[in-house]
Scaffold this motif. Structure first.
Motif, mmCIF file in Angstrom:
data_model
loop_
_atom_site.group_PDB
_atom_site.id
_atom_site.type_symbol
_atom_site.label_atom_id
_atom_site.label_comp_id
_atom_site.label_asym_id
_atom_site.label_seq_id
_atom_site.Cartn_x
_atom_site.Cartn_y
_atom_site.Cartn_z
ATOM 1 N N ALA A 49 -8.038 -16.878 -13.165
ATOM 2 C CA ALA A 49 -8.304 -15.552 -13.738
ATOM 3 C C ALA A 49 -7.041 -14.883 -14.258
ATOM 4 O O ALA A 49 -7.065 -14.226 -15.298
ATOM 5 C CB ALA A 49 -8.964 -14.657 -12.687
ATOM 6 N N ASN A 50 -5.921 -15.046 -13.524
ATOM 7 C CA ASN A 50 -4.673 -14.383 -13.912
ATOM 8 C C ASN A 50 -3.506 -15.228 -13.437
ATOM 9 O O ASN A 50 -3.037 -15.070 -12.313
ATOM 10 C CB ASN A 50 -4.615 -12.975 -13.302
ATOM 11 C CG ASN A 50 -3.509 -12.130 -13.897
ATOM 12 O OD1 ASN A 50 -2.507 -12.643 -14.387
ATOM 13 N ND2 ASN A 50 -3.683 -10.821 -13.847
ATOM 14 N N PRO A 51 -3.004 -16.135 -14.263
ATOM 15 C CA PRO A 51 -1.908 -17.012 -13.830
ATOM 16 C C PRO A 51 -0.653 -16.250 -13.429
ATOM 17 O O PRO A 51 0.053 -16.658 -12.499
ATOM 18 C CB PRO A 51 -1.651 -17.881 -15.073
ATOM 19 C CG PRO A 51 -2.933 -17.825 -15.849
ATOM 20 C CD PRO A 51 -3.492 -16.470 -15.608
ATOM 21 N N ALA A 52 -0.366 -15.129 -14.106
ATOM 22 C CA ALA A 52 0.835 -14.365 -13.764
ATOM 23 C C ALA A 52 0.738 -13.784 -12.358
ATOM 24 O O ALA A 52 1.729 -13.735 -11.618
ATOM 25 C CB ALA A 52 1.044 -13.245 -14.793
ATOM 26 N N LEU A 53 -0.451 -13.346 -11.970
ATOM 27 C CA LEU A 53 -0.645 -12.804 -10.631
ATOM 28 C C LEU A 53 -0.473 -13.887 -9.571
ATOM 29 O O LEU A 53 0.128 -13.647 -8.520
ATOM 30 C CB LEU A 53 -2.023 -12.162 -10.519
ATOM 31 C CG LEU A 53 -2.411 -11.609 -9.140
ATOM 32 C CD1 LEU A 53 -1.411 -10.566 -8.674
ATOM 33 C CD2 LEU A 53 -3.821 -11.030 -9.177
ATOM 34 N N ALA A 54 -1.010 -15.071 -9.823
ATOM 35 C CA ALA A 54 -0.858 -16.178 -8.879
ATOM 36 C C ALA A 54 0.614 -16.541 -8.706
ATOM 37 O O ALA A 54 1.081 -16.789 -7.588
ATOM 38 C CB ALA A 54 -1.660 -17.390 -9.353
ATOM 39 N N THR A 55 1.361 -16.559 -9.811
ATOM 40 C CA THR A 55 2.792 -16.851 -9.733
ATOM 41 C C THR A 55 3.537 -15.780 -8.944
ATOM 42 O O THR A 55 4.426 -16.080 -8.135
ATOM 43 C CB THR A 55 3.386 -16.962 -11.148
ATOM 44 O OG1 THR A 55 2.677 -17.971 -11.873
ATOM 45 C CG2 THR A 55 4.859 -17.312 -11.103
ATOM 46 N N TYR A 56 3.143 -14.529 -9.142
ATOM 47 C CA TYR A 56 3.783 -13.432 -8.408
ATOM 48 C C TYR A 56 3.522 -13.549 -6.905
ATOM 49 O O TYR A 56 4.427 -13.353 -6.091
ATOM 50 C CB TYR A 56 3.260 -12.097 -8.928
ATOM 51 C CG TYR A 56 3.653 -10.922 -8.072
ATOM 52 C CD1 TYR A 56 4.928 -10.368 -8.159
ATOM 53 C CD2 TYR A 56 2.747 -10.365 -7.167
ATOM 54 C CE1 TYR A 56 5.296 -9.295 -7.361
ATOM 55 C CE2 TYR A 56 3.102 -9.292 -6.369
ATOM 56 C CZ TYR A 56 4.381 -8.761 -6.473
ATOM 57 O OH TYR A 56 4.740 -7.707 -5.679
ATOM 58 N N LEU A 57 2.279 -13.859 -6.519
ATOM 59 C CA LEU A 57 1.943 -13.978 -5.096
ATOM 60 C C LEU A 57 2.681 -15.135 -4.444
ATOM 61 O O LEU A 57 3.130 -15.028 -3.295
ATOM 62 C CB LEU A 57 0.430 -14.156 -4.942
ATOM 63 C CG LEU A 57 -0.434 -12.960 -5.332
ATOM 64 C CD1 LEU A 57 -1.908 -13.324 -5.245
ATOM 65 C CD2 LEU A 57 -0.129 -11.762 -4.448
ATOM 66 N N GLU A 58 2.813 -16.245 -5.142
ATOM 67 C CA GLU A 58 3.530 -17.382 -4.583
ATOM 68 C C GLU A 58 5.027 -17.096 -4.470
ATOM 69 O O GLU A 58 5.683 -17.535 -3.528
ATOM 70 C CB GLU A 58 3.276 -18.611 -5.441
ATOM 71 C CG GLU A 58 1.832 -19.106 -5.394
ATOM 72 C CD GLU A 58 1.569 -20.221 -6.386
ATOM 73 O OE1 GLU A 58 2.429 -20.429 -7.269
ATOM 74 O OE2 GLU A 58 0.514 -20.875 -6.270
ATOM 75 N N THR A 59 5.572 -16.353 -5.427
ATOM 76 C CA THR A 59 6.985 -15.993 -5.374
ATOM 77 C C THR A 59 7.273 -14.991 -4.265
ATOM 78 O O THR A 59 8.374 -14.957 -3.701
ATOM 79 C CB THR A 59 7.426 -15.411 -6.731
ATOM 80 O OG1 THR A 59 7.076 -16.329 -7.767
ATOM 81 C CG2 THR A 59 8.932 -15.174 -6.760
ATOM 82 N N ALA A 60 6.271 -14.165 -3.928
ATOM 83 C CA ALA A 60 6.447 -13.147 -2.895
ATOM 84 C C ALA A 60 6.436 -13.713 -1.486
ATOM 85 O O ALA A 60 6.474 -12.936 -0.527
ATOM 86 C CB ALA A 60 5.346 -12.094 -3.028
ATOM 87 N N ASP A 61 6.382 -15.044 -1.331
ATOM 88 C CA ASP A 61 6.399 -15.731 -0.040
ATOM 89 C C ASP A 61 5.101 -15.478 0.744
ATOM 90 O O ASP A 61 4.944 -14.428 1.383
ATOM 91 C CB ASP A 61 7.597 -15.295 0.804
ATOM 92 C CG ASP A 61 7.795 -16.199 2.013
ATOM 93 O OD1 ASP A 61 6.987 -17.121 2.212
ATOM 94 O OD2 ASP A 61 8.766 -15.995 2.757
ATOM 95 N N PRO A 62 4.146 -16.408 0.711
ATOM 96 C CA PRO A 62 2.871 -16.236 1.424
ATOM 97 C C PRO A 62 3.026 -15.996 2.923
ATOM 98 O O PRO A 62 2.105 -15.479 3.555
ATOM 99 C CB PRO A 62 2.132 -17.553 1.147
ATOM 100 C CG PRO A 62 2.736 -18.057 -0.129
ATOM 101 C CD PRO A 62 4.172 -17.650 -0.082
#
Length: 242
Positions: free
Chosen positions: A26-39
């Motif tokens: 749905a939103n690749p940029a959001l997925a990248t941001y969440l993964e960068t934010a350390d799960p």
């Protein structure tokens, strides 16, 4: 938002990966941001410690509501009010723990009874001494495993642990207020605003609507042109001729 919440509260890695795939589609940029934010910092399945599902300030709000009547009192009387209330709470829970005849608290015994009922409807095939293949059906799985379900309950939920939590009494302070050294009381350095002091915070429109059991609605202002008086546009965008 429901995808992000699903990934944050997922209990298993496959469930977390499924929600992340939906977010990425749905939103690749959001997925990248969440993964960068350390799960590890925001997802339950990757967190290395214990969260115990507590992510709110409900306990602080409950204590704040309990001492609301004494907020306007002097500090010594406010502290005495808190001590008296905690003393009554501890005494009531101490007596309640002493009256228990079960191995665990009432809440834990209720949960064990419910889970025992559903566990009794499962078919269990033994794999080895500690592993079983659990399937649906009608069979007493607890008897098949020969293990008491309460064996897996943490010791902190036992009746002795519950009693020891409230075993220590809360004593009042020694002496009376007459032993306090007299000190001249000076007025505060800043002026006191007029009117009755507010003892509770202002509620938001969402909180007020929830109390009234009504659905909150936001009204949008309708603009009209000041030149031609027609709705739908403003004067800078007006195409009417002079």
């Amino acid at each position: 938002m429901y995808m992000v919440k699903g990934a944050a509260y997922a209990h298993t890695v496959p469930e977390y990966d499924r929600y992340m795939d939906l977010i990425r589609a749905a939103n690749p940029a959001l997925a990248t941001y969440l993964e960068t934010a350390d799960p590890k910092l925001w997802s339950r399945v990757h967190f290395e410690g214990d969260r115990y599902n507590i992510k709110t300030s409900n306990i602080a709000e409950s204590i704040n509501s309990a001492v609301k009547k004494a907020k306007g009192l002097p500090i010594p009387r406010l502290l005495e009010f808190i001590r008296e209330k905690l003393g009554r709470w501890f005494s009531k829970r101490r007596e309640d723990a002493l009256s228990l005849t079960t191995r665990h608290s009432r809440g834990v015994e209720y949960i064990l009874a419910i889970r025992s009922y559903y566990a009794g409807s499962m078919i269990v095939d033994r794999i080895d001494a500690w592993r079983f293949h659990v399937k649906g059906g009608r069979r007493d799985s607890a008897a098949e495993a020969n293990v008491d379900m309460s064996y897996y309950v943490c010791a902190t939920h036992s009746t002795p642990s519950l009693f020891s939590t409230y075993a220590h009494p809360i004593y009042p302070k020694e002496g009376t207020d007459s032993h306090v050294k007299p000190v001249r009381c000076l007025p505060p350095g800043e002026s006191v605003p007029s009117g009755r002091p507010k003892k509770s915070r202002w509620q938001t429109w969402l909180e007020m609507s929830r109390k009234k059991n009504t659905k909150p609605r936001k009204t949008h202002k309708k603009y009209s042109c000041s030149k031609c008086k027609e709705p739908g546009h403003t004067r800078p965008n007006c195409v009417a001729e002079d």
